[in-house]
Design a protein around this motif. Structure first.
Motif, PDB file in Angstrom:
ATOM      1  N   ARG A  41       0.844  -1.193   0.000  1.00 57.56           N
ATOM      2  CA  ARG A  41       0.000   0.000   0.000  1.00 57.56           C
ATOM      3  C   ARG A  41       0.884   1.250   0.000  1.00 57.56           C
ATOM      4  O   ARG A  41       1.853   1.345   0.749  1.00 57.56           O
ATOM      5  CB  ARG A  41      -0.923   0.005   1.219  1.00 57.56           C
ATOM      6  N   ILE A  42       0.503   2.185  -0.866  1.00 54.89           N
ATOM      7  CA  ILE A  42       1.208   3.472  -0.936  1.00 54.89           C
ATOM      8  C   ILE A  42       0.274   4.558  -0.433  1.00 54.89           C
ATOM      9  O   ILE A  42      -0.889   4.647  -0.848  1.00 54.89           O
ATOM     10  CB  ILE A  42       1.613   3.813  -2.387  1.00 54.89           C
ATOM     11  N   ASN A  43       0.784   5.393   0.458  1.00 55.36           N
ATOM     12  CA  ASN A  43       0.036   6.553   0.940  1.00 55.36           C
ATOM     13  C   ASN A  43       0.756   7.811   0.455  1.00 55.36           C
ATOM     14  O   ASN A  43       1.947   8.000   0.720  1.00 55.36           O
ATOM     15  CB  ASN A  43      -0.039   6.561   2.468  1.00 55.36           C
ATOM     16  N   PHE A  44       0.039   8.637  -0.301  1.00 56.50           N
ATOM     17  CA  PHE A  44       0.626   9.872  -0.821  1.00 56.50           C
ATOM     18  C   PHE A  44       0.268  11.048   0.079  1.00 56.50           C
ATOM     19  O   PHE A  44      -0.897  11.237   0.441  1.00 56.50           O
ATOM     20  CB  PHE A  44       0.126  10.156  -2.248  1.00 56.50           C
ATOM     21  N   GLU A  45       1.274  11.808   0.427  1.00 57.82           N
ATOM     22  CA  GLU A  45       1.111  13.042   1.193  1.00 57.82           C
ATOM     23  C   GLU A  45       1.525  14.219   0.308  1.00 57.82           C
ATOM     24  O   GLU A  45       2.359  14.049  -0.586  1.00 57.82           O
ATOM     25  CB  GLU A  45       1.970  13.002   2.462  1.00 57.82           C
ATOM     26  N   PRO A  46       1.007  15.420   0.494  1.00 65.03           N
ATOM     27  CA  PRO A  46       0.009  15.832   1.494  1.00 65.03           C
ATOM     28  C   PRO A  46      -1.423  15.715   1.000  1.00 65.03           C
ATOM     29  O   PRO A  46      -2.319  16.375   1.536  1.00 65.03           O
ATOM     30  CB  PRO A  46       0.379  17.303   1.702  1.00 65.03           C
ATOM     31  N   VAL A  47      -1.679  14.867   0.004  1.00 64.99           N
ATOM     32  CA  VAL A  47      -3.000  14.817  -0.622  1.00 64.99           C
ATOM     33  C   VAL A  47      -3.899  13.746  -0.026  1.00 64.99           C
ATOM     34  O   VAL A  47      -5.082  13.653  -0.357  1.00 64.99           O
ATOM     35  CB  VAL A  47      -2.861  14.590  -2.138  1.00 64.99           C
ATOM     36  N   ASP A  48      -3.325  12.890   0.853  1.00 64.83           N
ATOM     37  CA  ASP A  48      -4.101  11.842   1.532  1.00 64.83           C
ATOM     38  C   ASP A  48      -4.822  10.935   0.529  1.00 64.83           C
ATOM     39  O   ASP A  48      -6.036  10.751   0.589  1.00 64.83           O
ATOM     40  CB  ASP A  48      -5.105  12.460   2.509  1.00 64.83           C
ATOM     41  N   ILE A  49      -4.054  10.377  -0.403  1.00 66.77           N
ATOM     42  CA  ILE A  49      -4.570   9.408  -1.376  1.00 66.77           C
ATOM     43  C   ILE A  49      -3.806   8.104  -1.187  1.00 66.77           C
ATOM     44  O   ILE A  49      -2.580   8.111  -1.032  1.00 66.77           O
ATOM     45  CB  ILE A  49      -4.402   9.921  -2.818  1.00 66.77           C
ATOM     46  N   GLN A  50      -4.530   6.979  -1.184  1.00 72.63           N
ATOM     47  CA  GLN A  50      -3.911   5.674  -1.028  1.00 72.63           C
ATOM     48  C   GLN A  50      -4.144   4.828  -2.282  1.00 72.63           C
ATOM     49  O   GLN A  50      -5.144   4.999  -2.979  1.00 72.63           O
ATOM     50  CB  GLN A  50      -4.465   4.922   0.192  1.00 72.63           C
ATOM     51  N   MET A  51      -3.226   3.901  -2.521  1.00 74.27           N
ATOM     52  CA  MET A  51      -3.396   2.954  -3.619  1.00 74.27           C
ATOM     53  C   MET A  51      -2.543   1.717  -3.333  1.00 74.27           C
ATOM     54  O   MET A  51      -1.726   1.703  -2.395  1.00 74.27           O
ATOM     55  CB  MET A  51      -2.988   3.572  -4.953  1.00 74.27           C
ATOM     56  N   GLU A  52      -2.736   0.686  -4.142  1.00 72.21           N
ATOM     57  CA  GLU A  52      -1.931  -0.524  -4.034  1.00 72.21           C
ATOM     58  C   GLU A  52      -0.998  -0.633  -5.231  1.00 72.21           C
ATOM     59  O   GLU A  52      -1.316  -0.163  -6.329  1.00 72.21           O
ATOM     60  CB  GLU A  52      -2.830  -1.761  -3.956  1.00 72.21           C
ATOM     61  N   VAL A  53       0.154  -1.259  -5.005  1.00 74.25           N
ATOM     62  CA  VAL A  53       1.126  -1.455  -6.072  1.00 74.25           C
ATOM     63  C   VAL A  53       1.793  -2.814  -5.913  1.00 74.25           C
ATOM     64  O   VAL A  53       2.137  -3.213  -4.801  1.00 74.25           O
ATOM     65  CB  VAL A  53       2.180  -0.313  -6.079  1.00 74.25           C
TER      66      VAL A  53
END
Length: 356
Positions: free
Chosen positions: A6-18
């Protein structure tokens, strides 16, 4: 098949799987997340981000895009990066409107309708979408075209707009020894099918913005700028527009009449041809017969822009062309104090050109 993380992107608070076997940027596209990107080959720094937590390894990349000191500190290029644990990544460049609202990546089977030389080394390749029958993209974006019989592709910008959703035009620069160039010379013909994947790129006109637009192009960089001008004309944009196009000689200028026609529907439009080798000219005589309103200026395109533009910091600047032209323009714009969020660009490269 590797594990999924799981990847969590900051500062936009978006998650995804890779998956471990896919690059983070590709995984984002697959899940409808449109991260900032450019070449997708580790040659530019548009997708550069910072790893706050987790294990990431990169495939081969250019140290000009991300140097050793930056890598040691935790910076990565998402187009080259594989995740081997759950990760938290800080996005350094992002467009909130694009993140979850970009055009989805599409696979399109197309048929060639025309192959037409425009100059000694620029060819217009026209396609029609077969399956599906339309291809959605934003003005200024580019696509991957698969090389038939191989697992390779080449990236080219679209010159058309959504006013013809089933018709696509690419303007392609031919390089000696280039695989796609060779096919354009002999190998591809009207009626042949090509596979197109895209769209990609963040070089898109920002609808709703009000600043004057300055376009700076050269070579095949004409394509995305022509798409932008066509779109602005079709949508009735009221933004002032100036288009500087750099070429060697007058015989390397093309689509001049259409550009001037588009300009009739735009506000305060000006087209400036910039010739680095204005004399002597070579090529067919008709190439010299430019419209009376077009008087080429001597010098490379950046030199001409420097002479004519005194308030670039109050404009949005769109750049597209050969890497030396783009690099020179970026250096110049920075020296002029143009805010980075007002500069949009693609730098065209070719495997054939890079090998020389």
């Amino acid at each position: 098949m590797g594990e999924t993380h799981r990847i969590n992107f900051e500062p936009v608070d978006i998650q995804m799987e890779v998956g471990e076997d896919e690059k983070i940027l590709d995984a984002a596209f697959r899940q409808g997340i449109h991260l900032m990107h450019g070449c997708r080959e580790g040659q530019c720094s548009a997708c550069k981000s910072y790893v706050l937590d987790g294990e990431i390894q990169m495939e081969r990349y250019s140290t000009f895009a991300c140097n050793d000191a930056e890598v040691a500190e935790g910076y990565v290029l998402l187009c080259r990066a594989h995740a081997y644990t759950d990760c938290t990544i800080e996005l350094l460049n992002f467009d909130e409107d694009e993140l979850l609202g970009g055009v989805p990546i599409q696979d399109v089977r197309t048929r060639i309708t025309a192959i037409e030389p425009k100059t000694r080394d620029i060819v217009s390749l026209r396609l029609v979408a077969v399956e599906p029958e339309t291809y959605e993209f934003k003005p200024g974006q580019y696509s991957d075209i698969s090389i038939p019989g191989t697992d390779e592709h080449r990236s080219f910008s679209m010159a058309t707009t959504q006013s013809t959703p089933g018709e696509i035009e690419f303007l392609i620069k031919k390089y000696p020894g280039g695989k796609f160039s060779t096919l354009l010379e002999a190998g591809l013909a009207v009626g042949d099918e090509l596979h197109v994947n895209g769209p990609f790129g963040s070089f898109t006109i920002k609808d709703g913005h009000a600043l004057p637009v300055v376009c700076i192009g050269g070579g095949a960089g004409m394509a995305p700028i022509l798409s932008i001008l066509r779109h602005m004309n079709e949508t009735g944009s009221t933004r002032p527009v100036r288009f500087y196009y750099g070429a060697r000689t007058a015989s390397d200028l093309f689509y001049v009449d259409e550009i001037l026609k588009l300009g009739e529907g735009l506000r305060d439009f000006e087209y400036v041809a910039c010739l680095s080798e204005p004399l002597p000219d070579v090529g067919p005589p008709e190439a010299d017969r430019l419209p009376a309103s077009v008087v080429p200026e001597a010098g490379n395109v950046t030199q001409v822009v420097a002479r004519r533009e005194s308030a670039l910091a109050r404009c949005e600047v769109y750049l597209c062309g050969p890497p030396p032209m783009v690099e020179a323009a970026l250096f110049f714009l920075d020296a002029q104090g143009v805010p980075k969020d007002q500069v949009f660009y693609d730098s065209f490269t070719s495997p054939a050109a890079a090998a020389t």
